[in-house]
Design an enzyme around this catalytic site. Sequence first.
Site, PDB file in Angstrom:
ATOM      1  N   TYR A 179       0.820  -1.206   0.000  1.00  0.00           N
ATOM      2  CA  TYR A 179       0.000   0.000   0.000  1.00  0.00           C
ATOM      3  C   TYR A 179       0.862   1.268   0.000  1.00  0.00           C
ATOM      4  O   TYR A 179       1.802   1.395   0.779  1.00  0.00           O
ATOM      5  CB  TYR A 179      -0.921   0.035   1.230  1.00  0.00           C
ATOM      6  CG  TYR A 179      -1.663   1.347   1.376  1.00  0.00           C
ATOM      7  CD1 TYR A 179      -2.754   1.640   0.561  1.00  0.00           C
ATOM      8  CD2 TYR A 179      -1.236   2.313   2.289  1.00  0.00           C
ATOM      9  CE1 TYR A 179      -3.417   2.855   0.667  1.00  0.00           C
ATOM     10  CE2 TYR A 179      -1.893   3.530   2.400  1.00  0.00           C
ATOM     11  CZ  TYR A 179      -2.980   3.792   1.588  1.00  0.00           C
ATOM     12  OH  TYR A 179      -3.626   4.995   1.684  1.00  0.00           O
ATOM     13  N   ASN A 219       1.907  11.935   5.690  1.00  0.00           N
ATOM     14  CA  ASN A 219       1.069  11.047   6.496  1.00  0.00           C
ATOM     15  C   ASN A 219       1.461  11.133   7.965  1.00  0.00           C
ATOM     16  O   ASN A 219       2.478  10.589   8.372  1.00  0.00           O
ATOM     17  CB  ASN A 219       1.201   9.610   5.976  1.00  0.00           C
ATOM     18  CG  ASN A 219       0.048   8.723   6.400  1.00  0.00           C
ATOM     19  OD1 ASN A 219       0.134   7.520   6.325  1.00  0.00           O
ATOM     20  ND2 ASN A 219      -1.044   9.308   6.835  1.00  0.00           N
ATOM     21  N   TYR A 266     -15.588  33.107  46.361  1.00  0.00           N
ATOM     22  CA  TYR A 266     -14.922  31.943  45.775  1.00  0.00           C
ATOM     23  C   TYR A 266     -13.845  32.329  44.761  1.00  0.00           C
ATOM     24  O   TYR A 266     -12.839  31.629  44.611  1.00  0.00           O
ATOM     25  CB  TYR A 266     -15.947  31.057  45.064  1.00  0.00           C
ATOM     26  CG  TYR A 266     -16.919  30.341  45.969  1.00  0.00           C
ATOM     27  CD1 TYR A 266     -16.835  30.435  47.356  1.00  0.00           C
ATOM     28  CD2 TYR A 266     -17.927  29.555  45.428  1.00  0.00           C
ATOM     29  CE1 TYR A 266     -17.735  29.781  48.175  1.00  0.00           C
ATOM     30  CE2 TYR A 266     -18.837  28.882  46.237  1.00  0.00           C
ATOM     31  CZ  TYR A 266     -18.733  29.007  47.620  1.00  0.00           C
ATOM     32  OH  TYR A 266     -19.617  28.345  48.417  1.00  0.00           O
ATOM     33  N   ARG A 272     -10.966  32.997  47.177  1.00  0.00           N
ATOM     34  CA  ARG A 272     -10.668  31.930  48.131  1.00  0.00           C
ATOM     35  C   ARG A 272     -10.321  30.615  47.443  1.00  0.00           C
ATOM     36  O   ARG A 272      -9.501  29.837  47.935  1.00  0.00           O
ATOM     37  CB  ARG A 272     -11.877  31.738  49.046  1.00  0.00           C
ATOM     38  CG  ARG A 272     -11.601  30.907  50.267  1.00  0.00           C
ATOM     39  CD  ARG A 272     -12.825  30.531  51.079  1.00  0.00           C
ATOM     40  NE  ARG A 272     -14.015  31.281  50.826  1.00  0.00           N
ATOM     41  CZ  ARG A 272     -15.236  30.823  51.088  1.00  0.00           C
ATOM     42  NH1 ARG A 272     -15.387  29.605  51.582  1.00  0.00           N
ATOM     43  NH2 ARG A 272     -16.307  31.551  50.857  1.00  0.00           N
ATOM     44  N   GLU A 315     -11.929   5.735   5.199  1.00  0.00           N
ATOM     45  CA  GLU A 315     -11.494   6.435   6.409  1.00  0.00           C
ATOM     46  C   GLU A 315     -12.764   6.866   7.139  1.00  0.00           C
ATOM     47  O   GLU A 315     -13.189   8.023   7.075  1.00  0.00           O
ATOM     48  CB  GLU A 315     -10.593   7.603   6.022  1.00  0.00           C
ATOM     49  CG  GLU A 315      -9.340   7.111   5.295  1.00  0.00           C
ATOM     50  CD  GLU A 315      -8.624   8.183   4.485  1.00  0.00           C
ATOM     51  OE1 GLU A 315      -9.017   9.364   4.565  1.00  0.00           O
ATOM     52  OE2 GLU A 315      -7.667   7.840   3.763  1.00  0.00           O
TER      53      GLU A 315
END
Length: 657
Positions: A164, A307, A395, A398, A529
Amino acid sequence: MPRYTVHVRGEWLAVPCQDARLTVGWLGREAVRRYMKNKPDNGGFASVDDVRFLVRQCKGLGLLDSEDLLEVALEDNEFVEVVIEGDVMSPDFIPSQPEGVYLYSKYREPEKYIDLDGDNLTTEDLVNLGKGHYKIKLTPVAEQKVRQSREVIDKIIEEKTVVYGITTGFGKFARTVIPVNKLQELQVNLVRSHSAGVGKPFSPERCRMLLALRINVLAKGYSGISLETLQQVIEIFNASCLSYVPEKGTVGASGDLAPLAHLALGLIGEGKMWSPKSGWADAKYVLQAHDLKPIVLKPKEGLALINGTQMITSLGCEAVERASAIARQADIVAALTLEVLKGTTKAFDTDIHAVRPHRGQIEVAFRFRSLLDSDHHPSEIAESHRFCDRVQDAYTLRCCPQVHGVVNDTIAFVKDIITTELNSATDNPMVFASRGETISGGNFHGEYPAKALDYLAIGVHELAAISERRIERLCNPSLSELPAFLVAEGGLNSGFMIAHCTAAALVSESKALCHPSSVDSLSTSAATEDHVSMGGWAARKALRVIEHVEHVLAIELLAACQGIEFLRPLKTTTPLEKVYDLVRSVVRPWIKDRFMAPDIEAAHRLLLEQKVWDVASPYIEKYRMEHIPESRPLSPTAFSLQFLHQKATKIPETEEL
């Protein structure tokens, strides 16, 4: 004989000059004459004498005087542009220089090298390669591995084995066998056809990172590229000849095909390239200007170049490094805000965080202690409200160790994945020289960096989310006990009113960007794919989120420094006063309304260049050396917790001191 490469209306012309004592005006007229000669309608001009134009250098865009002698004004083989009067720039015009041209006009070729072997590249290394600080060379071990890998490919071709991507087509055409006499054409066709990206081109820094990372992966010796071709790629990198790579087009499997194909297209002398010497020009001219030849691809080499997951990963490196920088500076900015809002330091007590010993949380709490009021660094501002009746803070003040802390741990997690990906072989097929064979697999799939970078965006965004709330507290007089929007004569002046709106807008935009791209997948290549990572978008939007975080914290930094103006003559701690002084070196106090955007950008630049960290970190590290371990007696349980604390606050080897 001197020769110049001249850009006229989108075309590049090579203009030889037999006499360097000719003028810049002559060069412009000769280029226009050659341009007209190539056009059926003479380019719309009756004669060269009818054309009015300016001539400028591609490097730096400096205008040239038409009466200057060529031998004085230009170097041999320099790139110039003829700008014809009355021309309107087309929407798809590629400028001769990228954004931030002033940076590249000062480019100096690096003298130092980084040795690449495919196994030891760090995120810091890649960012520095992107900045042009180093050239590249291969280690002898890497060279040997590349040679051995290529021998496997040569044997496959000699024996006419069906493999391939080497002797077959690609994707859906994997079963189509290609004749031996067309194997080189196959590789060129692959690069050309896959160069199908769209969008803005990557900046030179990002393109350098992309190319450097691809070289590192090829150096591992599993791609089948020849050593001769790889050395050519390295020479092109070292000359800073960078391909035109559009930012959009990858789905993150099979690798980043479109971006890497554009990267390879320039290497073979096609498409556009950029260099500090030439600006954007036809690739063949850019290579020629640097005495380089286009690469002639051998079988498998086109596939070897395109690739892999290098676009996702190289952008991920930048994201991780910028996230690390802004995260540690966020602690400093938040500490300054806490001082201005007259918060308490009790929430950062060692014992609180020892019983919930997340590494990031412990480190952030430690940084707050090292910056805020203590025997080590007393604060007049803290002393002024020592006996107030406030028990605890909101908050956003703190809980900074808990919120900022998990951001630090997120960055560390993502950095580990990105570092592994930097030094991974991501080709298909893989060439295993030790076995003398190729094996098809799926290492090109970008799910690892895609998921990690989605996570990074979500994590780092919280720094902006909590920062925007602190900006609100600074600007709101009912929460801050400071003038509304941090300005005198409110009403006449609006102060930080819209700066806070900008921060809110950025935070809201980032919320949408934090939606994970990697939860999506679209089948491509005729269902061959059929699952992809969408990692390219994960990387790009992570960088956008980080940029938003940087800007929001820049606004908070300005607001906190402005708040200090209303607490004078009281002073904060020494390290925070140093931060204040740094900001005031580039942004003056806000006495009355003025154009604010430049101030925000100046503060943003301080954070980008890590100058806020640079002025505060020596105090943080000095405090670390003097306060760890604690000197007070410990019970056995507390001793165990203290051990965890010491382990978690150990200075990382990569952290700047």
